[in-house]
Write a protein that holds these residues in place. Structure first.
Motif, mmCIF file in Angstrom:
data_model
loop_
_atom_site.group_PDB
_atom_site.id
_atom_site.type_symbol
_atom_site.label_atom_id
_atom_site.label_comp_id
_atom_site.label_asym_id
_atom_site.label_seq_id
_atom_site.Cartn_x
_atom_site.Cartn_y
_atom_site.Cartn_z
ATOM 1 N N UNK A 1 0.829 -1.200 0.000
ATOM 2 C CA UNK A 1 0.000 0.000 0.000
ATOM 3 C C UNK A 1 0.871 1.261 0.000
ATOM 4 N N UNK A 2 0.526 2.202 -0.800
ATOM 5 C CA UNK A 2 1.224 3.491 -0.919
ATOM 6 C C UNK A 2 2.637 3.338 -1.477
ATOM 7 N N UNK A 3 2.925 2.163 -2.038
ATOM 8 C CA UNK A 3 4.271 1.994 -2.574
ATOM 9 C C UNK A 3 4.390 2.726 -3.911
ATOM 10 N N UNK A 4 5.425 3.546 -3.990
ATOM 11 C CA UNK A 4 5.784 4.142 -5.290
ATOM 12 C C UNK A 4 7.270 3.966 -5.442
ATOM 13 N N UNK B 1 -2.188 -0.947 -7.104
ATOM 14 C CA UNK B 1 -1.796 -2.355 -7.141
ATOM 15 C C UNK B 1 -2.171 -3.085 -5.846
ATOM 16 N N UNK B 2 -2.215 -2.326 -4.746
ATOM 17 C CA UNK B 2 -2.694 -2.940 -3.497
ATOM 18 C C UNK B 2 -4.144 -3.379 -3.685
ATOM 19 N N UNK B 3 -4.912 -2.531 -4.388
ATOM 20 C CA UNK B 3 -6.312 -2.887 -4.664
ATOM 21 C C UNK B 3 -6.375 -4.098 -5.588
ATOM 22 N N UNK B 4 -5.473 -4.107 -6.600
ATOM 23 C CA UNK B 4 -5.424 -5.263 -7.505
ATOM 24 C C UNK B 4 -5.199 -6.545 -6.703
ATOM 25 N N UNK B 5 -4.235 -6.492 -5.779
ATOM 26 C CA UNK B 5 -3.933 -7.689 -4.980
ATOM 27 C C UNK B 5 -5.140 -8.091 -4.135
ATOM 28 N N UNK B 6 -5.804 -7.094 -3.529
ATOM 29 C CA UNK B 6 -6.954 -7.398 -2.671
ATOM 30 C C UNK B 6 -8.085 -8.014 -3.480
ATOM 31 N N UNK B 7 -8.358 -7.429 -4.648
ATOM 32 C CA UNK B 7 -9.445 -7.960 -5.486
ATOM 33 C C UNK B 7 -9.099 -9.373 -5.954
#
Ligand SMILES: Nc1ncnc2c1ncn2[C@@H]1O[C@H](COP(=O)(O)OP(=O)(O)O)[C@@H](O)[C@H]1O
Ligand SMILES: [Mg+2]
Length: 485
Positions: A426-429, A447-453
């Protein structure tokens, strides 16, 4: 510190107590069984010996009862006075000869009264058989043998010799043994109770110490670890499991803390920007064009805020398990094509070529909205991070057989750095400066959302660097499509 953890649960049974009770009951049963066995064997043995001695005396007396030259009957016995007889009374053997009809013919000279006569036994012995009986003589229990003299010859007619032995010594012996074994049993039971209570206490003490240490670890001291009995093989695993659990809790805690801090920070930046811009705009009267410019730039910040909030909400829903997919038969190629169409203008404006390479008719059972979000986030990133002149390809592959459906997004951008998996944090850039590029409205949450979904869809997402340059993301959908065919 309370040691009595077991009873704190109200009706919970105490392991220590149970152990002590079981141990004691087992021991008691064993000792009682052993005592009874020994007692019975001893009694048997005593009886056998007593009977043997009575029989020996009877056969000697029977043989000698008529060997006097005169033919008169007499016993071969010591000349004992009643006093002397009393002093050896436990070893003494009484003898008496009865006629067939119960008349006393002869008795030991030291006896002052007749032996008790059992008429049935007399009759049976008169028939030529040895008969055993128990009775009382002068207040003491005796064991008696009726010995048919007929065995020695017809001259004796059906006379019967009765020999009796006092049972007092044998009874006293048995009583003493009984007392002895009862005492031993009580001692063993009491000793076992205290011993096993003490031992069980020692057995459970490590558990209490481990509990004590675990209890002292709180939110503020998640760094502490349990050290008690960590080197004792029986408790090693328990302590290890607790400690690794603490590790995980601390990691989750740290992640949550970082997330909150990052989120606050992300929300504060646009707010600070808006604050400044609005203050400047309001400092004096301005031209309408200036107001317009100020409003437009604050609108951008509001949009950014709204994006972040949206993303945070999605993640919060996923954390709470509220992101529930509603799967339906979905054409994957259709989703990919639509996403690519939406991003084409942006890609072309930037000089990036964008191509979809999708096999038609790949229909899978999946939630179309969640899957579009995944494809969108991946393709959006690819377009965003690929420099002008590069290209982005989105491919759908449903290879033959039972291979699961695979969506791949690859680009010719800078790649994902040495640790590709970190992009899902999360918040990784990876590169702050780059992600703040003009078209980068990124929050680091995509991408955190991608992983969660993907997790809620049961799908797998892989991220890797391509050999030449660029990144490649692959979404591997669960194998439901093949099962439905
Ligand atoms: N296709 C890509 N090429 C290079 N870097 C990428 C790519 N996709 C993601 N990243 C890196 O991963 C980070 C996180 O991505 P993401 O979670 O989508 O956040 P955002 O897009 O808001 O920056 C990006 O900031 C970027 O550094
Ligand atoms: Mg993104």
């Amino acid at each position: 510190v309370t040691r009595d953890v077991a009873t704190s649960a109200g009706d919970a049974r105490s392991f220590r107590f149970t152990l002590a009770v079981r141990f004691t009951v087992t021991m008691a049963a064993a000792v009682v069984a052993m005592s009874v066995g020994i007692l019975l064997a001893m009694k048997n043995r005593l009886d056998q010996e007593l009977d043997a001695s009575i029989l020996a005396v009877a056969s000697i007396q029977a043989a000698s009862v008529t060997d006097a030259p005169s033919g008169a009957m007499h016993f071969h016995e010591w000349e004992l006075t009643p006093d002397e007889a009393a002093s050896v009374r436990e070893l003494i053997r009484y003898a008496q000869v009865w006629s067939e009809d119960g008349m006393s013919l002869l008795r030991s000279q030291f006896m002052t009264s007749d032996l008790p006569l059992d008429r049935d036994a007399l009759a049976e012995a008169g028939g030529g058989r040895l008969v055993w009986a128990e009775a009382e003589y002068e207040g003491n229990p005796v064991r008696a043998l009726y010995y048919p003299l007929e065995r020695l010859g017809a001259a004796h007619r059906r006379h019967v010799l009765q020999v009796a032995a006092p049972l007092r010594a044998r009874n006293r012996m048995i009583e003493q043994m009984l007392v002895f074994f009862t005492g031993i049993s009580i001692l063993v039971v009491v000793g076992t109770w205290f011993g096993s209570w003490w031992l069980a206490g020692r057995v459970v003490r490590p558990v209490h110490e481990i509990i004590d240490q675990a209890e002292e670890i709180g939110v503020g001291s998640l760094d502490r670890r349990i050290s008690a009995y960590a080197d004792m093989s029986e408790y090693q695993r328990l302590v290890q499991v607790l400690n690794t659990m603490l590790d995980r809790i601390r990691q989750a805690f740290d992640a949550q803390r970082r997330f909150t801090a990052d989120a606050s920070h992300e929300l504060r930046s646009p707010l600070t920007a808006m604050w400044g811009e609005l203050e400047v705009a309001l400092r004096r009267e301005r031209e309408p064009a200036e107001y317009r410019a100020a409003l437009e730039s604050t609108l951008e910040e509001v949009q950014r805020l709204s994006h972040i909030t949206e993303d945070l909400l999605t993640l919060a829903r996923s954390d709470a398990g509220a992101l529930t997919p509603s799967p339906e038969p979905t054409d994957i190629a259709e989703i990919v094509r639509r996403t690519v169409d939406r991003l084409r203008a942006r890609a072309e404006g930037k000089g990036v070529s964008l191509a979809a390479d999708a096999d038609d008719g790949v229909v899978t059972h999946v939630d179309p909205h969640l899957l579009s979000q995944v494809v969108w986030n991946l393709t959006d990133n690819a377009v965003k991070f690929t420099p002008p002149g590069g290209c982005v390809r989105v491919g759908v592959h449903a290879r033959a057989g039972r291979d699961p459906t695979r969506i791949e997004v690859s680009d010719t951008g800078p790649g994902l750095g040495p640790e590709p998996r970190r992009v899902f944090e999360r918040f990784y850039r990876h590169d702050q400066a780059r992600s703040r590029a003009p078209d980068a409205s990124g929050t680091g949450l995509g991408l955190a959302i991608v992983a969660a979904i993907a997790a809620t869809l049961g799908a797998r997402v892989e991220a890797r660097n391509l050999p030449e340059r660029g990144a490649c993301f692959a979404v591997i959908l669960p194998d439901v499509g093949a099962a439905n065919e």
